[in-house]
Design a protein around this motif. Structure first.
Motif, PDB file in Angstrom:
ATOM      1  N   ALA A  27       0.830  -1.207   0.000  1.00  0.00           N
ATOM      2  CA  ALA A  27       0.000   0.000   0.000  1.00  0.00           C
ATOM      3  C   ALA A  27       0.863   1.255   0.000  1.00  0.00           C
ATOM      4  N   TYR A  28       1.959   1.222   0.728  1.00  0.00           N
ATOM      5  CA  TYR A  28       2.869   2.372   0.739  1.00  0.00           C
ATOM      6  C   TYR A  28       3.426   2.625  -0.659  1.00  0.00           C
ATOM      7  N   CYS A  29       3.855   1.577  -1.348  1.00  0.00           N
ATOM      8  CA  CYS A  29       4.386   1.739  -2.713  1.00  0.00           C
ATOM      9  C   CYS A  29       3.315   2.299  -3.650  1.00  0.00           C
ATOM     10  N   TRP A  30       2.091   1.809  -3.502  1.00  0.00           N
ATOM     11  CA  TRP A  30       1.002   2.308  -4.349  1.00  0.00           C
ATOM     12  C   TRP A  30       0.763   3.794  -4.113  1.00  0.00           C
ATOM     13  N   LEU A  31       0.701   4.206  -2.856  1.00  0.00           N
ATOM     14  CA  LEU A  31       0.430   5.604  -2.540  1.00  0.00           C
ATOM     15  C   LEU A  31       1.601   6.511  -2.887  1.00  0.00           C
ATOM     16  N   SER A  32       2.826   5.989  -2.812  1.00  0.00           N
ATOM     17  CA  SER A  32       4.003   6.824  -3.051  1.00  0.00           C
ATOM     18  C   SER A  32       4.308   6.993  -4.522  1.00  0.00           C
ATOM     19  N   TYR A  33       4.066   5.952  -5.338  1.00  0.00           N
ATOM     20  CA  TYR A  33       4.464   6.011  -6.743  1.00  0.00           C
ATOM     21  C   TYR A  33       3.297   6.290  -7.694  1.00  0.00           C
ATOM     22  N   MET A  34       2.124   5.782  -7.402  1.00  0.00           N
ATOM     23  CA  MET A  34       0.973   6.172  -8.224  1.00  0.00           C
ATOM     24  C   MET A  34       0.440   7.521  -7.788  1.00  0.00           C
ATOM     25  N   ARG A  35       0.514   7.801  -6.496  1.00  0.00           N
ATOM     26  CA  ARG A  35       0.034   9.058  -5.917  1.00  0.00           C
ATOM     27  C   ARG A  35      -1.410   9.340  -6.343  1.00  0.00           C
ATOM     28  N   PRO A  36      -2.343   8.479  -5.938  1.00  0.00           N
ATOM     29  CA  PRO A  36      -3.748   8.674  -6.351  1.00  0.00           C
ATOM     30  C   PRO A  36      -4.344   9.963  -5.796  1.00  0.00           C
ATOM     31  N   GLN A  37      -3.799  10.477  -4.692  1.00  0.00           N
ATOM     32  CA  GLN A  37      -4.343  11.719  -4.150  1.00  0.00           C
ATOM     33  C   GLN A  37      -4.136  12.904  -5.100  1.00  0.00           C
ATOM     34  N   GLU A  38      -3.133  12.788  -6.003  1.00  0.00           N
ATOM     35  CA  GLU A  38      -2.914  13.861  -6.973  1.00  0.00           C
ATOM     36  C   GLU A  38      -3.987  13.868  -8.057  1.00  0.00           C
ATOM     37  N   LEU A  39      -4.709  12.754  -8.193  1.00  0.00           N
ATOM     38  CA  LEU A  39      -5.750  12.662  -9.209  1.00  0.00           C
ATOM     39  C   LEU A  39      -7.095  13.171  -8.709  1.00  0.00           C
ATOM     40  N   ALA A  40      -7.170  13.541  -7.439  1.00  0.00           N
ATOM     41  CA  ALA A  40      -8.411  14.047  -6.856  1.00  0.00           C
ATOM     42  C   ALA A  40      -8.204  15.502  -6.426  1.00  0.00           C
ATOM     43  N   PHE A  41      -9.283  16.163  -6.154  1.00  0.00           N
ATOM     44  CA  PHE A  41      -9.231  17.577  -5.780  1.00  0.00           C
ATOM     45  C   PHE A  41      -9.355  17.711  -4.266  1.00  0.00           C
ATOM     46  N   GLY A  42      -8.466  18.533  -3.700  1.00  0.00           N
ATOM     47  CA  GLY A  42      -8.573  18.876  -2.292  1.00  0.00           C
ATOM     48  C   GLY A  42      -7.781  18.011  -1.348  1.00  0.00           C
ATOM     49  N   ILE A  43      -7.198  16.893  -1.813  1.00  0.00           N
ATOM     50  CA  ILE A  43      -6.469  16.007  -0.897  1.00  0.00           C
ATOM     51  C   ILE A  43      -5.042  15.761  -1.367  1.00  0.00           C
ATOM     52  N   ALA A  44      -4.575  16.510  -2.371  1.00  0.00           N
ATOM     53  CA  ALA A  44      -3.237  16.276  -2.909  1.00  0.00           C
ATOM     54  C   ALA A  44      -2.154  16.537  -1.869  1.00  0.00           C
TER      55      ALA A  44
END
Length: 619
Positions: A27-44
């Motif tokens: 999960a850490y690798c997914w959040l760090s390298y895909m960075r899904p929060q950058e694809l949403a508004f307000g949580i980047a």
């Protein structure tokens, strides 16, 4: 809506990381390298990866797993980098900024160390690599599709985090691309193979659309390693490379080709390149002034004005990992960083050498996965080494974690190779010692010097021929046949295929080749192994298997007959079937030629048996 989905998934990953550390690592690798929060508004701005990492460390601490990492050349290099950065932070010009850099590198190093302790199976190593490369491949496919649709226009949308520039984006995609290529080349399922090749092609388009000259050079470096490590090297170099160059020159945007073609003149015509060269000179002078500790991590931008520099030079980042390290952590930090990269590269080299040794006799498909990850790791690190020359990436966690993937790959491969060696030896020993009543074994005697002549009418497969063995068994069956064969007895039927070479026998289908060596005896003289079981313990199967199967002399874990004892009679005396007391015949090389009945010691062992026991103890 996307923000809610990403937040829910990240929130679920936090307790999962505490309960199952390996899931937390993925999960850490997914959040760090895909960075899904950058694809949403307000949580980047939310660092979900940091919270997952904290839960992961707490989960390990609660379980009191103090040996949470493996000690090897990669982890030693990581600890060395960490120590150097800590000392540099203590002597930093701006300690508050240096502490931010140390905090970042601490998370990177700890995640890498934890990964080496958690990835203890082939499946975990592969999922660790998939979590990294797959997350970046998502952006490669997404940006590649945009590049195709736009006709090769420059992509200004950045991934985020440490990948917030075109050079950084190109570097990250260059390191993910070799994994896609290696997995596609080794995939057996057609749909998945084409999907991986498609993702690799779109990722290449995404790298080109960054318009990064450093990214292009890194792409060429990674492709060169892949071509050199290919099993069809000459075909790739003579046919694949010219075709790839022709396609690139034909399909690449003209603006990008002009930018690449101007690399030679960039130092005189490109303002960005001119600034970089002057900043590199400033960084070099800082390194000469502070060679041991530098001015502190992340301090170049703010502290460069305290050193001699051109008056008209803007206050910019150094835009080179190597000069950033020289100025911020000194030449000591540069040496530690290079040692970390070399540790990852050389560790993958060890995997490739050991798999090559095991494949010397016949190809073992069970090692293909380890080889693919090793080649991809080397290509990714080579691409990074070139690309990072044009970007400030000393804090970028991807090279650290790729090096850890290489370390996990080697450790697991060696463990699994030993397990496979023992399993194969036990399977062979079980057939030799537990053969059917009409076969061979202790009940019917070991096969004579004439080899393994099959019965013409009996085609019942044995347990060995039915066993799902692959790889070393092909060469081992031939090796056993050669080492245990001698001129056949007159009364024994002729061995089939008398004029075949070993290479021709190896080409024979495996079930038939193995069955030919495991058929029951027909008309052969009665032979039996010497009774040397006294004092050996209960596990005779393993001991007897070890008497005629030895490890490869290279230490690679492969099987080969013990070349010190090619003659089967060295281990098994040819006994007179008419002799009730089991005395050795004059033909036994270990027996007394004149003795009709060999003397026995107080334990009832003959001299032949004592010599066999001595040989086994020396092994």
């Amino acid at each position: 809506m996307r923000a809610l989905i990403v937040t829910a998934l990240a929130g679920l990953a936090i307790p999962l990381a505490f309960v199952s550390p390996i899931l937390g690592l993925l999960a850490y690798c997914w959040l760090s390298y895909m960075r899904p929060q950058e694809l949403a508004f307000g949580i980047a701005h939310i660092s979900f990866g940091l919270y997952v990492a904290i839960a992961l460390f707490l989960g390990i601490y609660v379980r009191m797993k103090w040996d949470f990492f493996r000690l090897n050349r990669v982890t030693l290099a990581l600890l060395g980098v960490w120590a150097v950065w800590g000392v540099s932070t203590y002597f930093a010009y701006d300690r508050s900024l240096a502490l931010e850099g140390l905090d970042r590198i601490t998370t990177v190093v700890l995640i890498g160390l934890v990964a080496t302790g958690l990835c203890t199976t082939p499946e975990r190593v592969k999922w660790f690599a998939v979590a990294i490369a797959g997350s970046l491949a998502f952006h490669g496919v997404k940006k590649g599709l945009w590049g195709v649709a736009s006709g090769g226009s420059r992509d200004l949308n950045m991934i985020g985090g440490m990948m917030s520039g075109n050079n950084e984006n190109a570097t990250a995609l260059n390191m993910a691309l070799p994994f896609l290529v290696c997995w596609a080349a080794g995939e057996k399922r057609q749909w998945k193979r084409w999907a991986l090749w498609g993702a690799a092609a779109l990722t290449t388009v995404a790298i080109i659309c960054t318009y990064s000259r450093g990214g292009f050079l890194g792409l060429a470096a990674g492709a060169a390693v892949l071509a050199w490590r290919s099993r069809h090297r000459m075909l790739v170099l003579t046919a694949g490379v010219p075709v790839a160059v022709a396609l690139f020159a034909t399909l690449a945007p003209q603006e990008f080709l002009d930018r690449i073609g101007g690399i030679d003149d960039a130092s005189r015509t490109d303002l960005s390149a001119m600034y970089r060269l002057r900043l590199w000179e400033v960084a070099w002078n800082i390194g000469l002034a502070e060679p041991w500790t530098g001015i502190g991590p992340r301090c170049f931008l703010t502290e460069q004005m305290k050193f001699p520099r051109p008056a008209d030079l803007p206050q910019l980042e150094v835009h080179s990992t190597w000069f950033e390290l020289v100025s911020t952590v000194g030449f000591t930090g540069l040496a530690a960083y290079v040692a970390m990269l070399w540790a990852g590269f050389s560790t993958s080299g060890v995997v490739l050498r050991e798999t090559k040794l095991r494949d010397a006799g016949s190809h073992d498909a069970r090692l293909d996965g380890y080889r693919a990850i090793a080649v991809a790791s080397q290509a990714g690190l080579a691409a990074y080494t070139v690309s990072c020359t044009f970007g400030s990436l000393a804090h970028f966690d991807l090279p650290y974690h790729i090096a850890c993937v290489a370390a996990c790959n080697l450790a697991v491969m060696r463990t699994e190779a030993e397990r496979m060696r023992v399993a194969d030896a036990e399977a062979i020993a079980a057939n030799v010692l537990d053969a059917p009543a009409n076969g061979f074994g202790p009940a019917n005697g070991f096969p004579p010097a004439g080899g393994f002549p099959p019965a013409a009418a009996d085609t019942t497969p044995t347990a060995w021929s039915e066993a799902p063995l692959a790889g070393p068994i092909d060469s081992l069956s031939d090796a056993l046949s050669d080492s245990l064969s001698a001129p056949a007895a007159e009364e024994a039927p002729a061995v089939p295929y008398p004029d075949e070479s070993r290479s021709a026998r190896r080409a024979e289908p495996r079930p038939a080749a193995i069955q030919r060596h495991t058929q029951p005896l027909a008309g052969a003289a009665a032979f039996r192994p010497l009774d040397v079981s006294q004092g050996r313990g209960e596990d005779d199967t393993r001991d007897l298997a070890g008497m005629f199967v030895d490890r490869h002399p290279t230490g690679a874990g492969d099987f080969a007959p013990n070349r010190a004892s090619d003659d089967s009679q060295t281990w098994y005396g040819a006994l007179d079937p008419a002799s009730e007391d089991g005395s050795a015949t004059a033909g036994d090389p270990l027996a007394e030629p004149q003795a009709a009945h060999a003397p026995r010691d107080e334990r009832g062992l003959t001299e032949v048996e004592l010599r066999l026991l001595a040989q086994r103890s020396r092994r």
